[in-house]
Design an enzyme around this catalytic site. Sequence first.
Site, PDB file in Angstrom:
ATOM      1  N   VAL A  14      62.359 -40.108  23.711  1.00  0.00           N
ATOM      2  CA  VAL A  14      63.314 -41.125  24.170  1.00  0.00           C
ATOM      3  C   VAL A  14      62.593 -42.255  24.914  1.00  0.00           C
ATOM      4  O   VAL A  14      62.921 -43.433  24.737  1.00  0.00           O
ATOM      5  CB  VAL A  14      64.426 -40.488  25.033  1.00  0.00           C
ATOM      6  CG1 VAL A  14      65.440 -41.542  25.457  1.00  0.00           C
ATOM      7  CG2 VAL A  14      65.133 -39.370  24.275  1.00  0.00           C
ATOM      8  N   ILE A 126      76.646 -42.986  21.368  1.00  0.00           N
ATOM      9  CA  ILE A 126      78.107 -43.215  21.486  1.00  0.00           C
ATOM     10  C   ILE A 126      78.469 -43.402  22.967  1.00  0.00           C
ATOM     11  O   ILE A 126      78.186 -42.530  23.786  1.00  0.00           O
ATOM     12  CB  ILE A 126      78.935 -42.035  20.931  1.00  0.00           C
ATOM     13  CG1 ILE A 126      78.345 -41.487  19.638  1.00  0.00           C
ATOM     14  CG2 ILE A 126      80.384 -42.444  20.724  1.00  0.00           C
ATOM     15  CD1 ILE A 126      79.075 -40.269  19.098  1.00  0.00           C
ATOM     16  N   GLY A 177      62.379 -35.256  15.765  1.00  0.00           N
ATOM     17  CA  GLY A 177      62.535 -35.609  17.184  1.00  0.00           C
ATOM     18  C   GLY A 177      63.963 -35.474  17.701  1.00  0.00           C
ATOM     19  O   GLY A 177      64.323 -36.061  18.707  1.00  0.00           O
ATOM     20  N   LYS A 195      76.379 -31.356  28.318  1.00  0.00           N
ATOM     21  CA  LYS A 195      77.073 -32.628  28.034  1.00  0.00           C
ATOM     22  C   LYS A 195      78.567 -32.494  28.302  1.00  0.00           C
ATOM     23  O   LYS A 195      79.209 -33.430  28.803  1.00  0.00           O
ATOM     24  CB  LYS A 195      76.798 -33.046  26.584  1.00  0.00           C
ATOM     25  CG  LYS A 195      75.330 -33.396  26.341  1.00  0.00           C
ATOM     26  CD  LYS A 195      75.012 -33.511  24.860  1.00  0.00           C
ATOM     27  CE  LYS A 195      73.560 -33.912  24.621  1.00  0.00           C
ATOM     28  NZ  LYS A 195      73.146 -33.788  23.223  1.00  0.00           N
TER      29      LYS A 195
HETATM   30  N1  HSE Z   1      68.519 -32.254  21.437  1.00  0.00           N
HETATM   31  C1  HSE Z   1      69.612 -33.155  21.620  1.00  0.00           C
HETATM   32  C2  HSE Z   1      70.492 -33.095  20.389  1.00  0.00           C
HETATM   33  C3  HSE Z   1      69.095 -34.535  21.851  1.00  0.00           C
HETATM   34  O1  HSE Z   1      70.031 -32.554  19.376  1.00  0.00           O
HETATM   35  O2  HSE Z   1      71.614 -33.562  20.425  1.00  0.00           O
HETATM   36  C4  HSE Z   1      70.122 -35.513  22.290  1.00  0.00           C
HETATM   37  O3  HSE Z   1      70.696 -35.158  23.514  1.00  0.00           O
END
Ligand code: HSE
Length: 394
Positions: A14, A126, A177, A195
């Site tokens: 990132v 998003i 990635g 999240k």
């Molecule tokens: N590893 C996380 C995913 C990265 O695959 O959504 C983004 O938060």
Amino acid sequence: MKKLNIGLFGFGTVGKGLHDVITRIDNPNVSIRRVCVRDITKKRDADLPFTDNPDEIFNDPEINLIVELIDDAEAAYSIVKRALESRLPAVSGNKKMLAYHIEEMIDLQEKTGTPLLYDASACGSIPVIRNLEEYYDNDLLISVKGILNGSSNFILSKIFNEHMGYAEALKLAQDLGFAESNPTLDIDGWDSVFKLVILTIHAFGTYVAPENIFTYGISTMTDAEIRFANQHDRRIKLVAHVEKMPDGKVTLSVMPHLISRNKYIYSVEDEFNGVVIKGLFYYKQFMFGQGAGGHPTGSAVLSDITASGYDYRYEYKKRHESEIPEFTNDRLFRVYYRYSDSNYEYLVPFRSISEKYSSKDFSYIIGEVNLKDLLPLQEQLRKPECFIAAYPND
Ligand code: HSE
């Protein structure tokens, strides 16, 4: 917009993505002044001043924004805390750190009058957090439900659509990635639950610690459930869900769902995320976009950075309401439960059973369970001998 000189922590997927995005956009008000990394000797393809000493960032009087994009949640916590205590606005992408420390971070922002932005931490590109914060600032929200992890969705897409093996699909997600450095976080639902905790604070004001939320992923999924899903014209998706129940309490979970074709998230493929927001008077809305990867997430971080340049801050309006909804796990779910060892037959305390199937290789039960009965079984259910998924009626 004010001129921002960034002190950046971390230069992984990132961090690099952010650097690329900043270079391409070429906004004269945004520049990376110094980057703090763990291993200064590592060769990096970027013309930036690197350091391994955080003080070189914190003591630089030109730096007026801290951007933290590192993997280690405890180190991220120290950096963001130090930034806010030093009255330096901060941007963070660390969902685990936020999921465990968000209440303290809210207090710290209030106490120091210094903002912390983290839209990039949930759903990549998003802008869910800012929307929940700004638009859905009333009490008519019913639920937020969706695919919040790109890697597991990518793996499921490759398995369902391209008949790829699990290990191969995971390796591809890592190479591209999308996956966390410890991919268990992706496939066992942890990344999604972090999240979900963040989204819930902004949707309903309620904080729920990750360990109180039933969190279960796709690591024990086998061909049996892939066949079951295909036979019933459904797909398996890893779904995070917060819902306000008729009694006013909120319930949260992360688990695979057998999703029927008529649902928006049925069509969310690869590393994309999809979030369905339900309200009392508008039924459903759907947000869709890339949830993982250096450039989509880097672009979300840049959006937090520029928002900071305009002095934007989260107001946590729902935390100021007189009644923040209570959290409960007392909720019935219809599930599909597969076991391939008879010792697991009675592991799940079904409240009712509507179907039972047995064969030489595996058996399954379809019936209703209470989420509060599943929570203590979380680790046992994560054995290869079994798999559980929500199996909604519609
Ligand atoms: N590893 C996380 C995913 C990265 O695959 O959504 C983004 O938060």
